[in-house]
Design a protein around this motif. Structure first.
Motif, mmCIF file in Angstrom:
data_model
loop_
_atom_site.group_PDB
_atom_site.id
_atom_site.type_symbol
_atom_site.label_atom_id
_atom_site.label_comp_id
_atom_site.label_asym_id
_atom_site.label_seq_id
_atom_site.Cartn_x
_atom_site.Cartn_y
_atom_site.Cartn_z
ATOM 1 N N MET A 84 1.676 30.415 -44.622
ATOM 2 C CA MET A 84 2.515 29.571 -45.480
ATOM 3 C C MET A 84 2.624 28.141 -44.937
ATOM 4 O O MET A 84 3.245 27.294 -45.552
ATOM 5 N N GLY A 85 2.024 27.902 -43.759
ATOM 6 C CA GLY A 85 1.960 26.539 -43.245
ATOM 7 C C GLY A 85 2.826 26.238 -42.044
ATOM 8 O O GLY A 85 2.917 25.081 -41.620
ATOM 9 N N ASP A 109 9.972 24.372 -50.549
ATOM 10 C CA ASP A 109 8.989 23.990 -51.573
ATOM 11 C C ASP A 109 7.642 23.594 -50.966
ATOM 12 O O ASP A 109 6.606 23.695 -51.625
ATOM 13 N N ASN A 110 7.645 23.153 -49.719
ATOM 14 C CA ASN A 110 6.385 22.774 -49.058
ATOM 15 C C ASN A 110 5.574 23.973 -48.565
ATOM 16 O O ASN A 110 4.417 23.821 -48.169
ATOM 17 N N LEU A 111 6.181 25.171 -48.559
ATOM 18 C CA LEU A 111 5.470 26.360 -48.080
ATOM 19 C C LEU A 111 4.372 26.770 -49.065
ATOM 20 O O LEU A 111 4.569 26.731 -50.279
ATOM 21 N N GLN A 112 3.236 27.154 -48.534
ATOM 22 C CA GLN A 112 2.101 27.593 -49.362
ATOM 23 C C GLN A 112 2.253 29.075 -49.695
ATOM 24 O O GLN A 112 2.631 29.856 -48.834
ATOM 25 N N THR A 113 1.933 29.456 -50.920
ATOM 26 C CA THR A 113 1.931 30.895 -51.234
ATOM 27 C C THR A 113 0.591 31.360 -51.796
ATOM 28 O O THR A 113 0.373 32.553 -51.967
ATOM 29 N N GLY A 114 -0.303 30.431 -52.085
ATOM 30 C CA GLY A 114 -1.596 30.825 -52.657
ATOM 31 C C GLY A 114 -2.673 30.950 -51.592
ATOM 32 O O GLY A 114 -2.464 30.613 -50.421
ATOM 33 N N SER A 119 -6.710 32.236 -46.245
ATOM 34 C CA SER A 119 -5.960 31.911 -45.022
ATOM 35 C C SER A 119 -5.838 33.111 -44.089
ATOM 36 O O SER A 119 -5.753 32.942 -42.864
ATOM 37 N N LYS A 183 9.405 33.515 -52.362
ATOM 38 C CA LYS A 183 8.107 32.969 -51.936
ATOM 39 C C LYS A 183 7.422 33.915 -50.948
ATOM 40 O O LYS A 183 6.211 34.162 -51.035
ATOM 41 N N ILE A 187 3.686 36.051 -51.633
ATOM 42 C CA ILE A 187 2.497 35.995 -50.782
ATOM 43 C C ILE A 187 2.247 37.362 -50.131
ATOM 44 O O ILE A 187 1.096 37.786 -49.957
#
Length: 346
Positions: A84-85, A109-114, A119, A183, A187
């Motif tokens: 998620m970063g 909101d800055n966390l990646q889920t895709g 990854s 979130k 993921i």
């Protein structure tokens, strides 16, 4: 696809008749094995996790050395925050730490889920490689951390006995907590489906810190997300939930569609069977510290445990992860005691 030579675990999850319970141990791939410590001396933690050949070698060690009925992929629940970063550090003797904790809506909101297939490809590659190397000897287990437990690390930034910061965050900013939990859930569902596609025969969701929550707060911050994960994953692969310390949730979770529930040693088999209405398979619940007892005591305690659970709808395991100070022959004695179990004659 190679046929499983030992499918005891999968039969137990389906509630079928078994000649004896299957047995494996949480954290069986790791720190109590001298062969693991040799690899640990050469490679740092995330190097071991992120190199499929190393993760595979470590995953196979307890199958070869201790004789368990399943392999569980060598990985870590904190690969999800990484995907998620967030940076995750694993320092020897200190445990995990996350330098950048989650505090604000923009942090969330800055966390990646895709893109979990990309990854966390090293995990799925390790699963596929392990599956080939196992060649059908035993089933392969994948896993992930539960959303509440992952939130605890993301907000606290390190391990804790009380998780006050995580709980303060949930109680004072519930909207943010639910946004973060959702979130993590999204993921995690994709991650577990990717594990199933890569060869995991079942998956386990570790809610290691759910027992820090009251029954009401568990229903608010943990249970809804566990139910979403089961719903999203169970068509792909059987799911075991392990909400450590949350004995109060057994009845609700027994209706979740999960194949099994893991329980710790603070719950009696009788209570767990009653709470779940014998609807599902139970897994547990030997106190890992009891593996430090003399071997004859381990053998008699294992027999008592299985007598209490019964052989059907049961997976023999520990009530939490095996500790580094357990001698290998004591771990093997636990496994052998399950394998040689004979039910009491009527």
């Amino acid at each position: 696809m190679t046929e499983l030579k030992n499918d005891l675990l999968l039969r137990a999850l389906r509630g079928e008749e078994v000649e004896r319970p299957p047995v494996w141990m949480m954290r069986q791939a790791g720190r109590y094995l001298p062969q693991y410590l040799e690899l640990k001396a050469k490679y740092d933690f995330f190097e071991r996790v992120q190199t499929p050949e190393l993760a595979t070698a470590i995953t196979l060690q307890p199958v070869d050395l201790v004789g368990v009925d399943a392999a569980i992929i060598f990985s870590d629940i904190l690969v999800i925050p990484q995907a998620m970063g967030l940076e995750v550090l694993m320092e020897e003797g200190k445990g995990p730490s996350l330098p950048q904790v989650i505090k604000t809506i923009s942090d969330i909101d800055n966390l990646q889920t895709g893109g979990v297939e990309h990854s966390l490809r090293y995990v799925t590659e390790a699963l596929s490689l392990t599956k080939r190397e196992l060649n059908g000897r035993v089933p392969l287990i994948g896993f992930a951390g539960a959303p509440w437990t992952i939130l605890c690390y993301m907000v606290e930034g390190k391990g804790s006995k009380t998780w006050d910061k995580a709980k303060q965050f949930a109680y004072t900013s519930p909207e943010l907590a639910h946004r973060l939990l959702q979130k993590i859930t999204d993921i995690t569902i994709n991650y577990l489906i990717a594990q199933a596609k890569a060869g995991a025969d079942m998956v386990q969701v570790f809610d290691s810190w759910s027992g820090s929550l009251s029954p009401a707060d568990f229903k608010t911050f943990a249970q809804p997300y566990l139910l979403q994960i089961v719903e999203g994953v169970k068509e792909h692969v059987p799911v075991t939930l392990f909400p450590k310390g949350s004995w109060y949730a057994l009845e609700d979770l027994s209706k979740s569609g999960a194949s099994a529930l893991g329980i710790d040693w603070c719950v009696s088999p009788q209570f767990a069977r009653h709470a779940t209405g014998n609807r599902m398979t139970l897994q547990g619940n030997f106190d890992p510290s009891k593996l430090l007892a003399p071997i004859p005591d381990i053998q008699s305690a294992v027999k008592e445990m299985i007598d209490a659970f019964g052989t059907r709808r049961y997976v023999a395991n520990l009530g939490h992860g095996i500790t580094p100070n357990v001698p290998v022959d004591h771990a093997r004695a636990f496994v052998d005691a399950v394998k040689s179990y004979k039910a009491p004659q009527e």
